[in-house]
Write an enzyme that holds these catalytic residues in place. Structure first.
Site, PDB file in Angstrom:
ATOM      1  N   GLU A  41      20.517  43.529  39.333  1.00  0.00           N
ATOM      2  CA  GLU A  41      21.835  43.976  39.812  1.00  0.00           C
ATOM      3  C   GLU A  41      21.658  45.419  40.250  1.00  0.00           C
ATOM      4  O   GLU A  41      21.254  46.267  39.450  1.00  0.00           O
ATOM      5  CB  GLU A  41      22.859  43.882  38.667  1.00  0.00           C
ATOM      6  CG  GLU A  41      24.217  44.463  39.016  1.00  0.00           C
ATOM      7  CD  GLU A  41      25.140  44.554  37.786  1.00  0.00           C
ATOM      8  OE1 GLU A  41      25.055  43.676  36.885  1.00  0.00           O
ATOM      9  OE2 GLU A  41      25.930  45.517  37.727  1.00  0.00           O
ATOM     10  N   ARG A  45      26.712  52.612  42.870  1.00  0.00           N
ATOM     11  CA  ARG A  45      27.075  53.938  42.355  1.00  0.00           C
ATOM     12  C   ARG A  45      26.380  55.035  43.156  1.00  0.00           C
ATOM     13  O   ARG A  45      26.523  56.209  42.833  1.00  0.00           O
ATOM     14  CB  ARG A  45      26.672  54.064  40.896  1.00  0.00           C
ATOM     15  CG  ARG A  45      27.493  53.170  40.010  1.00  0.00           C
ATOM     16  CD  ARG A  45      27.217  53.413  38.560  1.00  0.00           C
ATOM     17  NE  ARG A  45      27.705  52.296  37.789  1.00  0.00           N
ATOM     18  CZ  ARG A  45      27.507  52.143  36.495  1.00  0.00           C
ATOM     19  NH1 ARG A  45      26.829  53.055  35.822  1.00  0.00           N
ATOM     20  NH2 ARG A  45      27.981  51.094  35.863  1.00  0.00           N
ATOM     21  N   LYS A 129      31.616  39.152  32.927  1.00  0.00           N
ATOM     22  CA  LYS A 129      30.857  40.211  32.272  1.00  0.00           C
ATOM     23  C   LYS A 129      31.674  40.683  31.061  1.00  0.00           C
ATOM     24  O   LYS A 129      32.906  40.604  31.089  1.00  0.00           O
ATOM     25  CB  LYS A 129      30.667  41.339  33.295  1.00  0.00           C
ATOM     26  CG  LYS A 129      29.988  42.597  32.787  1.00  0.00           C
ATOM     27  CD  LYS A 129      29.633  43.508  33.962  1.00  0.00           C
ATOM     28  CE  LYS A 129      29.115  44.850  33.460  1.00  0.00           C
ATOM     29  NZ  LYS A 129      28.353  45.582  34.478  1.00  0.00           N
TER      30      LYS A 129
END
Ligand code: 3PG
Length: 320
Positions: A41, A45, A129
């Protein structure tokens, strides 16, 4: 289960990486793959995220790539056009979730309360998640909050490392664990890809927990088996237990009364997850004989033999 979720489950680990320099993306993906994990993943950011995803997509065709920290529909589009196969978000944003569903893009949104979990299920999701996992109360809280939702699977992330990953994966509701512990920013930025491979391999080893459970010794006859078992019992000071086709010597040896699989015998290898161990070993070139497989009522692999011997021994996986 979609193919993606199945692979995520079989890897059991979802490395969460923040890449500041897109040139690090391919060596990073290769380092993970070498350590035994072919899924990543890449978080949105940094401004390098989309480029990093497209470079991995182009150069590492067998690595599954997801985009993380996706907060808006625009980022969903950016991630998918870069080549992301799935989307992860830290929280539950109905707008982003619905957008992904409408475009048939797998999304794993963060959910920590029953309310969020029920909204995710109402929209048709079966995997979410759980973030930030340790800060929210870890295994204990996840176990309690997930109890009413029998069909919901979780990817706990946040504060997970090699010391606690196994306790999460032991929960039936956990599909895989996310984490940056093998792909920390410091390791990526210092281009320490060998260390990333080492930490990844160490995490895989922890997740699989392979250990020898017993050795099967092939004998040609019941007489030979009795003599062999008696000698082994004397050597180890272990009790004998005749179970018909084989005599057990303590729990370490299974002395077969007629030749069984393997030229000399077999080695039983216990693992926390035969499904994950088989997947890992097949990715490493080992082959298994499906005709020897047995499964639990919910489809989990319990036992399977290798196709070929090693050193005259067949190996079989066994659920711990
Ligand atoms: C994430 O984006 O999911 C988290 O930053 C990963 O959490 P960790 O760094 O505690 O593993």
């Amino acid at each position: 289960m979609t193919d993606l979720l199945k692979k995520l489950y079989l890897y059991g680990i979802l490395p969460v990486a923040t890449v500041s320099d897109e040139n690090d993306a391919v060596p990073l993906a290769n380092a993970l793959k070498k350590g035994g994990v072919g899924i990543i993943e890449v978080t949105f950011r940094t401004s390098a995220a989309a480029k990093a995803i497209s470079l991995i997509r182009e150069n590492c065709p067998d690595v599954i790539i997801g985009a993380g920290t996706v907060l808006t529909k625009e980022q969903v589009d950016e991630a998918v056009s870069a080549g992301a196969s799935f989307i992860v978000s830290p929280g539950f944003n109905p707008e982003t979730v619905k957008y992904c569903i409408s475009k048939n893009i797998p999304i794993i949104p963060g959910c920590v309360t029953g309310g969020e979990m029920e909204q995710a299920m109402a929209l048709g999701l079966n995997t979410v998640k759980f973030f930030p996992s340790e800060a929210m109360g870890g295994v204990g809280y996840l176990k309690a909050v997930s109890a009413p939702y029998k069909n919901l699977r979780f990817v706990p992330t946040g504060g997970i490392d090699k010391n606690n990953i196994s306790s999460y994966l032991a929960l039936p509701c956990v599909a895989a664990c996310g984490g940056s512990f093998m792909v920390s920013k410091v390791l990526i930025e210092s281009k320490n890809f060998d260390e990333i491979t080492r930490l990844t391999a160490e995490a895989v080893k922890t997740v699989l927990g392979l250990e020898i459970r017993h050795v099967g010794v092939n004998c040609k006859s019941a007489d030979e088996a009795e003599n062999t078992a008696a000698d082994l019992g004397k050597f180890f000071g272990a009790p004998l237990d005749d179970r018909g086709g084989a005599i057990y010597v303590g729990s370490s040896f299974e002395v077969m009364k007629s030749p069984y699989r393997g030229k000399n015998g077999h080695i039983a290898v216990a693992t926390s997850s035969p499904d994950r161990a088989r997947f890992y070993l097949e990715n490493r070139g080992f082959e298994f004989d499906e005709s020897t497989a047995s499964y639990t009522s919910d489809g989990k692999l319990k036992v399977i033999y290798t196709k070929n011997d090693i050193g005259g021994f067949a190996l079989h996986l066994l659920q711990k």
